[in-house]
Design a protein around this motif. Structure first.
Motif, PDB file in Angstrom:
ATOM      1  N   ILE A 120      79.353  96.689   3.903  1.00 38.72           N
ATOM      2  CA  ILE A 120      80.346  97.437   4.658  1.00 38.72           C
ATOM      3  C   ILE A 120      79.756  98.774   5.087  1.00 38.72           C
ATOM      4  O   ILE A 120      78.862  99.311   4.430  1.00 38.72           O
ATOM      5  N   LYS A 121      80.253  99.282   6.195  1.00 42.18           N
ATOM      6  CA  LYS A 121      79.866 100.593   6.690  1.00 42.18           C
ATOM      7  C   LYS A 121      81.095 101.479   6.582  1.00 42.18           C
ATOM      8  O   LYS A 121      82.152 101.159   7.127  1.00 42.18           O
ATOM      9  N   VAL A 122      80.944 102.586   5.856  1.00 43.77           N
ATOM     10  CA  VAL A 122      82.055 103.483   5.560  1.00 43.77           C
ATOM     11  C   VAL A 122      81.780 104.842   6.192  1.00 43.77           C
ATOM     12  O   VAL A 122      80.664 105.348   6.125  1.00 43.77           O
ATOM     13  N   ILE A 123      82.810 105.417   6.789  1.00 42.35           N
ATOM     14  CA  ILE A 123      82.725 106.756   7.361  1.00 42.35           C
ATOM     15  C   ILE A 123      83.641 107.665   6.538  1.00 42.35           C
ATOM     16  O   ILE A 123      84.785 107.305   6.255  1.00 42.35           O
ATOM     17  N   ALA A 124      83.135 108.846   6.164  1.00 37.00           N
ATOM     18  CA  ALA A 124      83.933 109.776   5.358  1.00 37.00           C
ATOM     19  C   ALA A 124      83.650 111.218   5.771  1.00 37.00           C
ATOM     20  O   ALA A 124      82.612 111.523   6.365  1.00 37.00           O
ATOM     21  N   LYS A 125      84.570 112.083   5.388  1.00 34.91           N
ATOM     22  CA  LYS A 125      84.455 113.514   5.690  1.00 34.91           C
ATOM     23  C   LYS A 125      83.302 114.138   4.910  1.00 34.91           C
ATOM     24  O   LYS A 125      82.539 114.936   5.429  1.00 34.91           O
ATOM     25  N   ASP A 126      83.197 113.773   3.639  1.00 35.20           N
ATOM     26  CA  ASP A 126      82.166 114.341   2.775  1.00 35.20           C
ATOM     27  C   ASP A 126      82.038 113.472   1.530  1.00 35.20           C
ATOM     28  O   ASP A 126      82.713 112.445   1.402  1.00 35.20           O
ATOM     29  N   MET A 127      81.180 113.895   0.612  1.00 36.27           N
ATOM     30  CA  MET A 127      80.943 113.119  -0.601  1.00 36.27           C
ATOM     31  C   MET A 127      82.213 112.992  -1.441  1.00 36.27           C
ATOM     32  O   MET A 127      82.470 111.944  -2.031  1.00 36.27           O
ATOM     33  N   GLU A 128      82.995 114.039  -1.486  1.00 32.67           N
ATOM     34  CA  GLU A 128      84.248 114.003  -2.255  1.00 32.67           C
ATOM     35  C   GLU A 128      85.213 112.956  -1.677  1.00 32.67           C
ATOM     36  O   GLU A 128      85.823 112.186  -2.421  1.00 32.67           O
ATOM     37  N   ALA A 129      85.324 112.895  -0.368  1.00 31.48           N
ATOM     38  CA  ALA A 129      86.194 111.906   0.275  1.00 31.48           C
ATOM     39  C   ALA A 129      85.667 110.498   0.029  1.00 31.48           C
ATOM     40  O   ALA A 129      86.448 109.571  -0.229  1.00 31.48           O
ATOM     41  N   TYR A 130      84.336 110.327   0.099  1.00 34.06           N
ATOM     42  CA  TYR A 130      83.771 109.002  -0.182  1.00 34.06           C
ATOM     43  C   TYR A 130      84.033 108.608  -1.629  1.00 34.06           C
ATOM     44  O   TYR A 130      84.405 107.471  -1.912  1.00 34.06           O
ATOM     45  N   ASN A 131      83.856 109.539  -2.554  1.00 34.30           N
ATOM     46  CA  ASN A 131      84.082 109.251  -3.974  1.00 34.30           C
ATOM     47  C   ASN A 131      85.540 108.822  -4.212  1.00 34.30           C
ATOM     48  O   ASN A 131      85.804 107.900  -4.984  1.00 34.30           O
ATOM     49  N   GLU A 132      86.460 109.477  -3.530  1.00 29.50           N
ATOM     50  CA  GLU A 132      87.871 109.099  -3.664  1.00 29.50           C
ATOM     51  C   GLU A 132      88.104 107.683  -3.129  1.00 29.50           C
ATOM     52  O   GLU A 132      88.795 106.875  -3.743  1.00 29.50           O
ATOM     53  N   PHE A 133      87.509 107.382  -1.966  1.00 22.44           N
ATOM     54  CA  PHE A 133      87.596 106.027  -1.420  1.00 22.44           C
ATOM     55  C   PHE A 133      87.003 105.018  -2.402  1.00 22.44           C
ATOM     56  O   PHE A 133      87.590 103.975  -2.679  1.00 22.44           O
ATOM     57  N   TYR A 134      85.830 105.336  -2.925  1.00 17.98           N
ATOM     58  CA  TYR A 134      85.112 104.459  -3.851  1.00 17.98           C
ATOM     59  C   TYR A 134      85.954 104.176  -5.097  1.00 17.98           C
ATOM     60  O   TYR A 134      86.112 103.024  -5.501  1.00 17.98           O
ATOM     61  N   GLN A 135      86.490 105.224  -5.706  1.00 14.71           N
ATOM     62  CA  GLN A 135      87.216 105.065  -6.969  1.00 14.71           C
ATOM     63  C   GLN A 135      88.622 104.511  -6.803  1.00 14.71           C
ATOM     64  O   GLN A 135      89.062 103.692  -7.607  1.00 14.71           O
ATOM     65  N   LYS A 136      89.338 104.964  -5.784  1.00 11.80           N
ATOM     66  CA  LYS A 136      90.747 104.604  -5.659  1.00 11.80           C
ATOM     67  C   LYS A 136      91.022 103.381  -4.796  1.00 11.80           C
ATOM     68  O   LYS A 136      92.103 102.808  -4.880  1.00 11.80           O
ATOM     69  N   LYS A 137      90.043 102.995  -3.977  1.00 11.60           N
ATOM     70  CA  LYS A 137      90.262 101.836  -3.112  1.00 11.60           C
ATOM     71  C   LYS A 137      89.271 100.712  -3.392  1.00 11.60           C
ATOM     72  O   LYS A 137      89.657  99.633  -3.815  1.00 11.60           O
ATOM     73  N   LEU A 138      88.000 101.008  -3.162  1.00 12.41           N
ATOM     74  CA  LEU A 138      86.990  99.955  -3.222  1.00 12.41           C
ATOM     75  C   LEU A 138      86.811  99.377  -4.625  1.00 12.41           C
ATOM     76  O   LEU A 138      86.908  98.173  -4.825  1.00 12.41           O
ATOM     77  N   SER A 139      86.566 100.231  -5.604  1.00 13.82           N
ATOM     78  CA  SER A 139      86.333  99.723  -6.966  1.00 13.82           C
ATOM     79  C   SER A 139      87.618  99.249  -7.627  1.00 13.82           C
ATOM     80  O   SER A 139      87.573  98.582  -8.664  1.00 13.82           O
ATOM     81  N   ASP A 140      88.750  99.556  -7.016  1.00 15.32           N
ATOM     82  CA  ASP A 140      90.036  99.120  -7.553  1.00 15.32           C
ATOM     83  C   ASP A 140      90.350  97.663  -7.192  1.00 15.32           C
ATOM     84  O   ASP A 140      91.264  97.072  -7.755  1.00 15.32           O
ATOM     85  N   LEU A 141      89.595  97.089  -6.274  1.00 17.14           N
ATOM     86  CA  LEU A 141      89.813  95.691  -5.908  1.00 17.14           C
ATOM     87  C   LEU A 141      89.350  94.795  -7.056  1.00 17.14           C
ATOM     88  O   LEU A 141      88.209  94.888  -7.506  1.00 17.14           O
ATOM     89  N   GLN A 142      90.230  93.944  -7.516  1.00 17.29           N
ATOM     90  CA  GLN A 142      89.941  93.126  -8.699  1.00 17.29           C
ATOM     91  C   GLN A 142      88.771  92.165  -8.508  1.00 17.29           C
ATOM     92  O   GLN A 142      88.073  91.844  -9.468  1.00 17.29           O
ATOM     93  N   SER A 143      88.547  91.714  -7.292  1.00 13.13           N
ATOM     94  CA  SER A 143      87.480  90.740  -7.055  1.00 13.13           C
ATOM     95  C   SER A 143      86.089  91.375  -6.982  1.00 13.13           C
ATOM     96  O   SER A 143      85.089  90.670  -7.035  1.00 13.13           O
ATOM     97  N   VAL A 144      86.004  92.699  -6.907  1.00 13.61           N
ATOM     98  CA  VAL A 144      84.705  93.375  -6.780  1.00 13.61           C
ATOM     99  C   VAL A 144      84.037  93.507  -8.143  1.00 13.61           C
ATOM    100  O   VAL A 144      84.602  94.042  -9.082  1.00 13.61           O
ATOM    101  N   ALA A 145      82.794  93.006  -8.219  1.00 13.76           N
ATOM    102  CA  ALA A 145      82.030  93.087  -9.467  1.00 13.76           C
ATOM    103  C   ALA A 145      80.998  94.205  -9.430  1.00 13.76           C
ATOM    104  O   ALA A 145      80.760  94.867 -10.435  1.00 13.76           O
ATOM    105  N   HIS A 146      80.371  94.419  -8.259  1.00 11.49           N
ATOM    106  CA  HIS A 146      79.299  95.411  -8.176  1.00 11.49           C
ATOM    107  C   HIS A 146      79.279  96.040  -6.782  1.00 11.49           C
ATOM    108  O   HIS A 146      79.446  95.347  -5.781  1.00 11.49           O
ATOM    109  N   ILE A 147      79.040  97.356  -6.750  1.00 14.22           N
ATOM    110  CA  ILE A 147      78.929  98.101  -5.491  1.00 14.22           C
ATOM    111  C   ILE A 147      77.651  98.934  -5.543  1.00 14.22           C
ATOM    112  O   ILE A 147      77.417  99.651  -6.514  1.00 14.22           O
ATOM    113  N   SER A 148      76.845  98.832  -4.503  1.00  6.43           N
ATOM    114  CA  SER A 148      75.652  99.657  -4.377  1.00  6.43           C
ATOM    115  C   SER A 148      75.786 100.454  -3.089  1.00  6.43           C
ATOM    116  O   SER A 148      75.905  99.884  -2.005  1.00  6.43           O
ATOM    117  N   SER A 149      75.786 101.775  -3.205  1.00  4.84           N
ATOM    118  CA  SER A 149      75.990 102.647  -2.048  1.00  4.84           C
ATOM    119  C   SER A 149      74.677 103.266  -1.589  1.00  4.84           C
ATOM    120  O   SER A 149      73.895 103.755  -2.391  1.00  4.84           O
TER     121      SER A 149
END
Length: 152
Positions: free
Chosen positions: A108-137
């Motif tokens: 996936i290609k993700v666009i964010a305002k800054d590292m803090e916004a990406y981290n929030e997306f990562y923690q609250k949306k992406l890693s919250d998906l039950q089917s996701v086992a591993h994410i490499s950014s």
């Protein structure tokens, strides 16, 4: 559908600038306006031209950070793929998602305002998906080439 040299030239011009007028395109391809219009409509109706868009400058709208995420799902099952894909479609931060081969299932290609916004997306949306086992950014440091023009 057959695409000839004139169609290819029209497509090249529209990729260069979708705001070219019918008159400008006609002049550039040395064809009158009516057949030029008919060709463009045919290319639209046949799905060669999918849509016209405006490309924004990410930095100027406050989203300069680009991140590519390689994602593995926990199980290779149809319902997990469907669940993941439906969730990804709802995230406005994700501007591209592709099924890939190799060590990961998706890129996936993700666009964010800054590292803090990406981290929030990562923690609250992406890693919250039950089917996701591993994410490499991977974070884009600078863009060497970024185009929407397809070779014809």
């Amino acid at each position: 559908m057959t695409i000839d040299k004139t169609d290819i030239r029209i497509l090249q011009l529209l990729q260069e600038n979708a705001q070219f007028t019918l008159k400008e395109i006609s002049q550039k391809i040395n064809l009158s306006m009516t057949p030029t219009h008919d060709r463009i409509k045919r290319l639209e109706n046949e799905g060669v031209i999918q849509k016209y868009v405006t490309i924004l400058n990410k930095k100027m709208i406050g989203n300069p950070l680009t991140v590519y995420c390689s994602i593995s799902l926990d199980k290779q099952q149809k319902n997990h793929f469907e669940e993941f894909e439906e969730a990804i479609k709802q995230f406005p931060e994700v501007i591209e998602c592709s099924v890939i081969s190799g060590s990961f299932d998706y890129m996936i290609k993700v666009i964010a305002k800054d590292m803090e916004a990406y981290n929030e997306f990562y923690q609250k949306k992406l890693s919250d998906l039950q089917s996701v086992a591993h994410i490499s950014s991977s974070f884009v440091m600078s863009e060497v080439k970024n185009t929407t023009v397809l070779p014809l």
